[in-house]
Write a protein that holds these residues in place. Structure first.
Motif, PDB file in Angstrom:
ATOM      1  N   PHE A   1       0.805  -1.214   0.000  1.00 39.68           N
ATOM      2  CA  PHE A   1       0.000   0.000   0.000  1.00 39.68           C
ATOM      3  C   PHE A   1       0.847   1.277   0.000  1.00 39.68           C
ATOM      4  N   ALA A   2       1.810   1.344   0.905  1.00 43.40           N
ATOM      5  CA  ALA A   2       2.455   2.626   1.216  1.00 43.40           C
ATOM      6  C   ALA A   2       3.967   2.578   0.984  1.00 43.40           C
ATOM      7  N   ASP A   3       4.584   3.758   1.053  1.00 41.13           N
ATOM      8  CA  ASP A   3       6.033   3.866   0.900  1.00 41.13           C
ATOM      9  C   ASP A   3       6.751   3.078   1.985  1.00 41.13           C
ATOM     10  N   GLY A   4       7.879   2.479   1.594  1.00 46.85           N
ATOM     11  CA  GLY A   4       8.742   1.795   2.545  1.00 46.85           C
ATOM     12  C   GLY A   4      10.080   2.491   2.617  1.00 46.85           C
ATOM     13  N   PHE A   5      10.647   2.592   3.818  1.00 47.20           N
ATOM     14  CA  PHE A   5      11.891   3.346   4.014  1.00 47.20           C
ATOM     15  C   PHE A   5      12.933   2.500   4.739  1.00 47.20           C
ATOM     16  N   ASP A   6      14.186   2.805   4.445  1.00 47.14           N
ATOM     17  CA  ASP A   6      15.311   2.274   5.206  1.00 47.14           C
ATOM     18  C   ASP A   6      15.698   3.358   6.211  1.00 47.14           C
ATOM     19  N   TYR A   7      15.517   3.044   7.497  1.00 46.60           N
ATOM     20  CA  TYR A   7      15.768   4.056   8.535  1.00 46.60           C
ATOM     21  C   TYR A   7      17.196   3.922   9.041  1.00 46.60           C
ATOM     22  N   GLY A   8      18.089   4.637   8.387  1.00 46.73           N
ATOM     23  CA  GLY A   8      19.489   4.643   8.793  1.00 46.73           C
ATOM     24  C   GLY A   8      19.765   5.760   9.776  1.00 46.73           C
ATOM     25  N   PRO A   9      21.045   6.061  10.027  1.00 43.41           N
ATOM     26  CA  PRO A   9      21.394   7.115  10.992  1.00 43.41           C
ATOM     27  C   PRO A   9      21.051   8.516  10.489  1.00 43.41           C
ATOM     28  N   ASP A  10      20.901   8.649   9.167  1.00 41.28           N
ATOM     29  CA  ASP A  10      20.580   9.963   8.601  1.00 41.28           C
ATOM     30  C   ASP A  10      19.092  10.016   8.247  1.00 41.28           C
ATOM     31  N   GLU A  11      18.759  10.652   7.158  1.00 38.41           N
ATOM     32  CA  GLU A  11      17.375  10.753   6.731  1.00 38.41           C
ATOM     33  C   GLU A  11      16.863   9.395   6.225  1.00 38.41           C
ATOM     34  N   PRO A  12      15.555   9.121   6.420  1.00 30.40           N
ATOM     35  CA  PRO A  12      14.990   7.874   5.876  1.00 30.40           C
ATOM     36  C   PRO A  12      15.166   7.820   4.359  1.00 30.40           C
ATOM     37  N   THR A  13      15.449   6.624   3.843  1.00 29.67           N
ATOM     38  CA  THR A  13      15.673   6.429   2.416  1.00 29.67           C
ATOM     39  C   THR A  13      14.531   5.625   1.828  1.00 29.67           C
ATOM     40  N   LEU A  14      13.895   6.152   0.790  1.00 26.62           N
ATOM     41  CA  LEU A  14      12.787   5.466   0.135  1.00 26.62           C
ATOM     42  C   LEU A  14      13.312   4.254  -0.631  1.00 26.62           C
ATOM     43  N   ILE A  15      12.773   3.069  -0.323  1.00 32.37           N
ATOM     44  CA  ILE A  15      13.223   1.848  -0.995  1.00 32.37           C
ATOM     45  C   ILE A  15      12.082   1.083  -1.656  1.00 32.37           C
ATOM     46  N   SER A  16      10.826   1.478  -1.410  1.00 29.83           N
ATOM     47  CA  SER A  16       9.695   0.810  -2.053  1.00 29.83           C
ATOM     48  C   SER A  16       8.462   1.681  -1.904  1.00 29.83           C
ATOM     49  N   SER A  17       7.418   1.367  -2.698  1.00 34.13           N
ATOM     50  CA  SER A  17       6.157   2.099  -2.621  1.00 34.13           C
ATOM     51  C   SER A  17       5.090   1.280  -3.333  1.00 34.13           C
ATOM     52  N   PHE A  18       3.893   1.825  -3.430  1.00 33.29           N
ATOM     53  CA  PHE A  18       2.825   1.131  -4.141  1.00 33.29           C
ATOM     54  C   PHE A  18       3.226   0.921  -5.598  1.00 33.29           C
TER      55      PHE A  18
END
Length: 295
Positions: A130-147
Motif C-alpha cells: 500500500f504505502a512507501d517503505g523506508f530504510d531508517y538509517g542514521p541519517d534521513e529515511p531512504t525510500l526503498i519501495s512504494s505502491f
C-alpha cells in the motif's frame, strides 16, 4: 505497456474458453459458491512515567487485516479467488510514524478436473504493497519501495495436485511474470531495482516456471495455520541462486468469538531484491470478524 496488455489478453482468453463450459449458474445460482470474508483490527499501546526505572518507550500501534475468498465448483470446473490485505503502523516516542506491516495479495485460478486428485489450471496472482517503505538509517529515511514499486503480476498454466481441501500443489511450466517499479527514483536507493532495467518501469520474464503450494489446516476449532509457498524460476537465467522463493505463514488462535491472536510471517529470497534472505514477523491481539456462506 503493450506487453502488459498482451499477457492480460492471453489470460482473458483462457477464462473465456472456460466460461463456455461454465453455464449461467455461475452468475445466477449461488449454490455452487463458497465464500467468506474476515476483517480484523488490533491496537497496542504502552506508556511509562519519566521515572520508570525498568525503562521503556511510549508507543502506539495499529493494525488491520482483510481477507476474502470466493470459490466456485460445479461438475469438473472450479474457480478459486483469494484476496489478502494487511496494513499496520507504529508510533514510538521520538520517532515519526512507521509501517509495521504492509501486503496486498490476490490470486485467481480456473481449474478443470482430470482425476480425483489432479486438475488442469490457469492462474493469475498479484503482489504489492500500500504505502512507501523506508530504510531508517542514521541519517534521513531512504525510500526503498512504494505502491507498485515493486509489484509482481504472475500467470501460470499447468497441472494441480489437490488430494484434499487442506493441501494443493500447482506446477506451472509456463508462467510469465511482469515486475513493475513505477517510481524511477527507487533505483537511486536500490541498485538492483527489483530486477527491472534502470530507466524502465517494467520487466517481462516470458520463459519461466512456477510452483505454488498452499496448506491450510484447522488444528482445532480455535487454532488454525495457513501457509503459502511460491517458487519462480526464469529459464533464461536459471541457476540455483537465481530461483525466487517466498513463504507466507499465518497462525490464528481464537480466544473468544471475536478476539484472536494472529501471527504473520513472510520469508523471501529473491536475488533481484537482495542477496540474502528477507523476513518479517508480526504478532497481534485484536478483533477478528468473519462472515461466510460455507455449508
Amino acid at each position: 505497456m503493450k506487453k502488459v496488455l498482451l499477457v492480460c489478453f492471453c489470460f482473458v482468453l483462457i477464462y473465456q474458453a472456460s466460461a463456455q463450459d461454465l453455464d449461467s449458474d455461475i452468475v445466477q445460482d449461488t449454490t455452487y459458491w463458497d465464500s467468506g470474508l474476515s476483517f480484523g483490527l488490533n491496537f497496542n499501546q504502552a506508556s511509562f512515567s519519566g521515572n520508570w526505572k525498568a525503562g521503556g518507550v511510549n508507543s502506539v500501534a495499529f493494525g488491520s487485516l482483510l481477507t476474502g475468498n470466493a470459490n466456485y465448483a460445479k461438475d469438473k470446473w472450479t474457480w478459486d479467488n483469494q484476496l489478502e490485505m494487511i496494513f499496520g503502523v507504529v508510533k514510538n516516542e521520538g520517532q515519526e510514524l512507521r509501517k509495521s506491516n504492509d501486503r496486498i495479495f490476490f490470486d485467481s485460478k480456473v481449474g478443470y478436473k482430470i482425476s480425483d486428485k489432479w486438475n488442469y489450471f490457469g492462474s493469475l496472482n498479484f503482489i504489492t504493497q500500500f504505502a512507501d517503505g523506508f530504510d531508517y538509517g542514521p541519517d534521513e529515511p531512504t525510500l526503498i519501495s512504494s505502491f507498485f514499486a515493486p509489484a509482481f503480476l504472475m500467470t501460470g498454466f499447468g497441472a494441480e495436485y489437490k488430494p484434499n481441501d487442506e493441501f494443493a500443489l500447482r506446477i506451472a511450466p509456463i508462467s510469465p511474470r511482469l515486475t513493475f517499479v513505477n517510481n524511477l527514483t527507487i533505483a537511486d536507493n536500490v541498485p538492483e531495482n527489483y530486477g527491472v532495467p534502470i530507466g524502465s518501469k517494467i520487466r517481462t520474464e516470458w520463459l519461466a516456471a512456477q510452483v505454488f503450494m498452499t496448506y491450510n489446516k484447522a488444528i482445532t476449532e480455535n487454532f488454525a495455520i495457513n501457509t503459502r509457498y511460491q517458487l519462480f524460476a526464469n529459464y533464461e537465467t536459471l541457476a540455483f541462486n537465481t530461483i525466487d522463493h517466498r513463504l507466507d505463514i499465518t497462525v490464528i488462535a481464537k480466544i473468544t468469538e471475536f478476539v484472536d491472536v494472529t501471527l504473520t510471517s513472510i520469508n523471501v529470497y529473491d536475488i533481484d531484491m537482495d542477496p540474502g534472505i528477507q523476513y518479517s514477523q508480526a504478532l497481534a491481539l485484536g478483533i477478528l470478524y468473519k462472515v461466510s456462506n460455507k455449508k
